[in-house]
Design a protein around this motif. Sequence first.
Motif, PDB file in Angstrom:
ATOM      1  N   PHE A  71      99.686  -9.379  28.772  1.00  0.00           N
ATOM      2  CA  PHE A  71      98.940 -10.534  28.156  1.00  0.00           C
ATOM      3  C   PHE A  71      98.840 -10.665  26.850  1.00  0.00           C
ATOM      4  O   PHE A  71      99.144 -11.432  26.210  1.00  0.00           O
ATOM      5  N   ASP A  72      98.834  -9.158  26.194  1.00  0.00           N
ATOM      6  CA  ASP A  72      98.922  -9.244  24.631  1.00  0.00           C
ATOM      7  C   ASP A  72     100.178  -9.623  24.119  1.00  0.00           C
ATOM      8  O   ASP A  72     100.179 -10.348  23.174  1.00  0.00           O
TER       9      ASP A  72
ATOM     10  N   LEU B   7     100.440 -13.444  24.476  1.00  0.00           N
ATOM     11  CA  LEU B   7      99.636 -13.954  23.327  1.00  0.00           C
ATOM     12  C   LEU B   7     100.559 -14.036  22.033  1.00  0.00           C
ATOM     13  O   LEU B   7     100.424 -14.939  21.254  1.00  0.00           O
TER      14      LEU B   7
ATOM     15  N   GLN C  27     102.960 -16.712  22.244  1.00  0.00           N
ATOM     16  CA  GLN C  27     102.050 -18.004  22.059  1.00  0.00           C
ATOM     17  C   GLN C  27     101.799 -18.152  20.518  1.00  0.00           C
ATOM     18  O   GLN C  27     102.001 -19.617  20.091  1.00  0.00           O
ATOM     19  N   ARG C  28     101.460 -17.340  19.802  1.00  0.00           N
ATOM     20  CA  ARG C  28     100.935 -17.571  18.517  1.00  0.00           C
ATOM     21  C   ARG C  28     102.196 -17.702  17.717  1.00  0.00           C
ATOM     22  O   ARG C  28     101.816 -17.981  16.326  1.00  0.00           O
TER      23      ARG C  28
ATOM     24  N   GLY D 286      96.897  -9.561  20.333  1.00  0.00           N
ATOM     25  CA  GLY D 286      96.263  -8.272  20.897  1.00  0.00           C
ATOM     26  C   GLY D 286      96.749  -6.954  20.161  1.00  0.00           C
ATOM     27  O   GLY D 286      96.797  -6.949  18.736  1.00  0.00           O
TER      28      GLY D 286
ATOM     29  N   VAL E 267      95.109 -19.434  22.490  1.00  0.00           N
ATOM     30  CA  VAL E 267      94.291 -18.503  23.369  1.00  0.00           C
ATOM     31  C   VAL E 267      93.560 -17.477  22.723  1.00  0.00           C
ATOM     32  O   VAL E 267      94.041 -16.791  21.776  1.00  0.00           O
ATOM     33  N   LEU E 268      92.601 -17.162  22.946  1.00  0.00           N
ATOM     34  CA  LEU E 268      91.589 -16.047  22.497  1.00  0.00           C
ATOM     35  C   LEU E 268      91.641 -14.760  23.190  1.00  0.00           C
ATOM     36  O   LEU E 268      91.579 -14.654  24.357  1.00  0.00           O
ATOM     37  N   GLU E 269      91.643 -13.663  22.542  1.00  0.00           N
ATOM     38  CA  GLU E 269      91.726 -12.235  23.265  1.00  0.00           C
ATOM     39  C   GLU E 269      90.398 -11.991  24.025  1.00  0.00           C
ATOM     40  O   GLU E 269      89.287 -12.841  23.856  1.00  0.00           O
ATOM     41  N   PRO E 270      90.402 -11.398  24.963  1.00  0.00           N
ATOM     42  CA  PRO E 270      89.394 -11.140  25.833  1.00  0.00           C
ATOM     43  C   PRO E 270      88.052 -10.935  24.967  1.00  0.00           C
ATOM     44  O   PRO E 270      87.983 -10.111  24.104  1.00  0.00           O
TER      45      PRO E 270
ATOM     46  N   ARG F 299      86.679 -12.761  22.832  1.00  0.00           N
ATOM     47  CA  ARG F 299      86.542 -13.233  21.519  1.00  0.00           C
ATOM     48  C   ARG F 299      85.949 -14.825  21.814  1.00  0.00           C
ATOM     49  O   ARG F 299      86.405 -15.550  22.563  1.00  0.00           O
TER      50      ARG F 299
ATOM     51  N   VAL G 295      88.281 -14.740  28.786  1.00  0.00           N
ATOM     52  CA  VAL G 295      89.556 -15.321  27.936  1.00  0.00           C
ATOM     53  C   VAL G 295      89.798 -16.801  27.907  1.00  0.00           C
ATOM     54  O   VAL G 295      89.379 -17.494  28.875  1.00  0.00           O
TER      55      VAL G 295
END
Lengths: 266, 266
Positions: A49-50, A53, A56-57, A158, B67-70, B72, B115
Amino acid sequence: MPHRSDIGRLSPREIRYLIRSGTWDAPTPGLAMGYAQANVVILPARYAFDFFLFCQRNPKPCPVLEVLEPGRFEMDSFASGADIRTDVPRYHVFRRGRLEDTRKDIRGIWQDDFVTFFLGCSFTFEEALLRARIPVRHIEEGTNVPMYITAIPCRDGGIFHGPLIVTMRPIPEDKVAKAVQITSRYPFVHGAPVHIGSPEKIGIADLSRPDFGDAVKVRQGEIPVFWACGVTPQAAVLNAKPDICITHTPGHMFISDILNEELATF
Amino acid sequence: MPHRSDIGRLSPREIRYLIRSGTWDAPTPGLAMGYAQANVVILPARYAFDFFLFCQRNPKPCPVLEVLEPGRFEMDSFASGADIRTDVPRYHVFRRGRLEDTRKDIRGIWQDDFVTFFLGCSFTFEEALLRARIPVRHIEEGTNVPMYITAIPCRDGGIFHGPLIVTMRPIPEDKVAKAVQITSRYPFVHGAPVHIGSPEKIGIADLSRPDFGDAVKVRQGEIPVFWACGVTPQAAVLNAKPDICITHTPGHMFISDILNEELATF
């Protein structure tokens, strides 16, 4: 090993078979022209997931083409009949951020929780540049593209973090606009340049001393043009020091069934 | 509640403040024109990789903007000073795939493992169509866009699966090409049409009976044009029946600080 020109017309599936059987374990540029080649990053699911992310960013250096579910090593439409454990010519195995091994097959160390990411590669847009008679210097010189670590930070995702890494191609002044137009059509393979003109503005002190790859000549009347580079996510992985990470070795890419033109915008 | 025309010139941050304070809890079309509004999907972390995968594999209906981290709930560049627990006018709370509650604030049910996904919304390209004098019928008629469940399956992503859902806008024959060009510039807000012409070819029996939203008139000389719809991921979430999922309610979007033009390709 067959000569590169002997297999230049084979399909991606046929070339993957040569790779799997051990007949081909050399770099992949020039093979299966017209088809997208991909950077490969394999990580345990707890990091997936990290890493997703982070990609994605930072879509310019990390354009995600496909992701496989945890443990999955076979593919369908992305690469029919392919097996990620055997179909890359050479793999790098990193443990806690250090290169530990180079392999031609990872079946022996495959884990049920491995998640595979395929990221776009600049070979796609280089083919498009050449078709428009825009010179690609490192191809002319028969060397690896020069890569530089910039002072531009990526957005953290992450545990993954690090600087943007770029490639440089010297472009004749009168073709810079065209080079921007052409590469803009390929947002999934790094897309438009991230900088045009002044290396020092993005933290590059000396073009003749790339951090990776080989220096190329910048001629009178040419402007250095910088594109986001697929080494960026590898560097972020090394910074994050996951227990294990497997990648392709530079230049030894995964060859997909996706046509470069399928990745193009209008 | 202020009249829509009174707050039409406020910044995204100012409107988010009105929403947070409870002053505005109505639909958001027409607010903060020029800024991207987003679909919102909030899921526990254990579902996040699968949902990310579903979006990655279905980028037209599920264009991920952020997407935001868990855990957040605050944001930086995507929406300065925003809090996802309070800054959507109305939330839907689904448990095991069933709508259980509609709320104006989710602080009371926030979980440390939530998330948040922000997905692009067609308001962005509708604004671009209108600027080019291409009619947008449901805006003319003051109704909700008609949405249809198609016979086209999405690619599965882990536990998430379901059909492609589309919106329809009738476009005058002589403007269809222009409508394709304009919306192609916005790949992060559903992009180019997925189908032009024959509803029955994609499994739509009767245009006058949309599955969601309101039917609109298709006039002589107009062609029905179909775009991927942001309801697609919500339907996939309902199919997967996660323990809990929170979304915006239709039309009550999250307003970001991202300019629509920042989402455009060249």
